[in-house]
Design an enzyme around this catalytic site. Sequence first.
Site, mmCIF file in Angstrom:
data_model
loop_
_atom_site.group_PDB
_atom_site.id
_atom_site.type_symbol
_atom_site.label_atom_id
_atom_site.label_comp_id
_atom_site.label_asym_id
_atom_site.label_seq_id
_atom_site.Cartn_x
_atom_site.Cartn_y
_atom_site.Cartn_z
ATOM 1 N N GLU A 343 0.830 -1.201 0.000
ATOM 2 C CA GLU A 343 0.000 0.000 0.000
ATOM 3 C C GLU A 343 0.865 1.251 0.000
ATOM 4 O O GLU A 343 1.731 1.421 0.861
ATOM 5 C CB GLU A 343 -0.907 0.032 1.236
ATOM 6 C CG GLU A 343 -2.049 -0.957 1.207
ATOM 7 C CD GLU A 343 -2.971 -0.804 2.399
ATOM 8 O OE1 GLU A 343 -4.105 -1.291 2.327
ATOM 9 O OE2 GLU A 343 -2.563 -0.208 3.415
ATOM 10 N N CYS A 344 0.650 2.126 -0.960
ATOM 11 C CA CYS A 344 1.254 3.450 -1.011
ATOM 12 C C CYS A 344 2.779 3.374 -0.885
ATOM 13 O O CYS A 344 3.464 3.105 -1.866
ATOM 14 C CB CYS A 344 0.647 4.351 0.055
ATOM 15 S SG CYS A 344 0.880 6.119 -0.268
ATOM 16 N N GLY A 345 3.350 3.591 0.294
ATOM 17 C CA GLY A 345 4.785 3.477 0.457
ATOM 18 C C GLY A 345 5.299 2.109 0.088
ATOM 19 O O GLY A 345 6.407 1.962 -0.442
#
Length: 474
Positions: A343-345
């Site tokens: 997720e994301c990072g």
Amino acid sequence: MALVIAGERSGVGKTTVTLTLLASLRRRDRLVQSFKVGPDYIDPMFHRHVTGRACRNLDPVLTSEAYVQQCFTRHSQLTEYALVEGVMGLFDGVKEGAGEQGSRGAEEKNNAQCLTDFASTAHIARLLDLPVVLVIDCSRLSGSVAAIAHGYRSFDPRIKIAGVVLNRVGSDRHLSLLKDSLKPLQLPIFGVMRRQDNITIPDRHLGLVPTAELPELNALIDRLADLGDTCFDWQRLLPLLKSESLSPPTSSSLSPSFPVRIAVARDRAFNFYYQDNLDLLQQLGAELVYWSPLEDADIPKDIQGMYFGGGFPEVFAQQLAENSSVRDAVKTAILKGMPTIAECGGLMYLCEQIIDFEGKSWSMAGVLPTSAVMGGRLTLGYRCAVALQDNLLVKANTTVYGHEFHRSHLTLTPTQPLFETSRYDCEENMGCEGWGLPANIHASYVHQHWGESREIPQQFLKECLKVASSATWI
């Protein structure tokens, strides 16, 4: 009972007030459960550091109104006191009702259709029937404080404003003016916090700097506890903070059907996780193995899945790049079929490179044929995401709700994206995003709180169980 700490707007100091209350309660050896309205990850880290208990997010967009009520009841029953920190200003929310509600019931949607402050602090206070303490920044006002307090108390009669905390008070004379102005309202003043030059929490491009990066945090918390011991009217506050009961919560009805080991990246670079998501994985039978892509020399052994949450990989890009043995191990595991959520990072870490704010390029795991470039533009908001294909977590045409919060973009978009996304409150199309190739990954900028959606972690763990049943691995 419990209290909601709300601000009359963002930046008035409600997080400082909340941490001061929590620190003072813990110094008194009080067992306290904290909650945070909205999708934020960083404020709950500070809550947890003070209380020693995982802070729970209350967000009806990411979950549902029913889940918010269940979550609050379940966790507040375990402690003597409960405290909810709000988000933004008291009535700042989103417009509910755009699009279909996926797993939310039709009746719940109809009841919420008219709300324009959906997911606001006021909405949560109404849902949980809790009184509100309003934090007012008094640094640039005196007599006008009464107009602010009166307006907030009368705006929605369903909200019970129990009292106020006057923050950033400059002097005894200033305090006298504020009190004189508020006296006709007969609104209790629960606390007075003077301007504090020695109590600051550093921030950066996505908010406060996380707790793991603050070596002087314990000293700061001690100063907050000292402040809390003297600036609050504890005789009035303690009865309002008292939890309803200490009865044990009902045991989980989930069957532990998935005896697998999941490697969860958790360090200074990756630390954005909803505790409820981790709890769900464990309740379903998974053993969570925490490790560090920054510090460890290899990925954990005997695992059947990986989970990379969000965080700040761009801040630690050089250290992540220098740990080439881990980057190679992650890539090898994924290319051999290891089910992986990023997720994301976490998505950024799976890219070929991260290009930081200074334009420097740092090699990452190289699973995704794209690079993450840091920039000044903030992508922020709730998302309605419709799955365009069967993937690691959901089937095609499934609608999920999530949140984006990042200052990076990808140099290439996926040819077969996971989702078509739109803004939650106005159906504005935001385009397609998310990587699902190879098929054993789910890499997306959209953060999800699974809430009652047990099908999502179950689907992930089913794929991990296939790895566990394989004759050999890596």
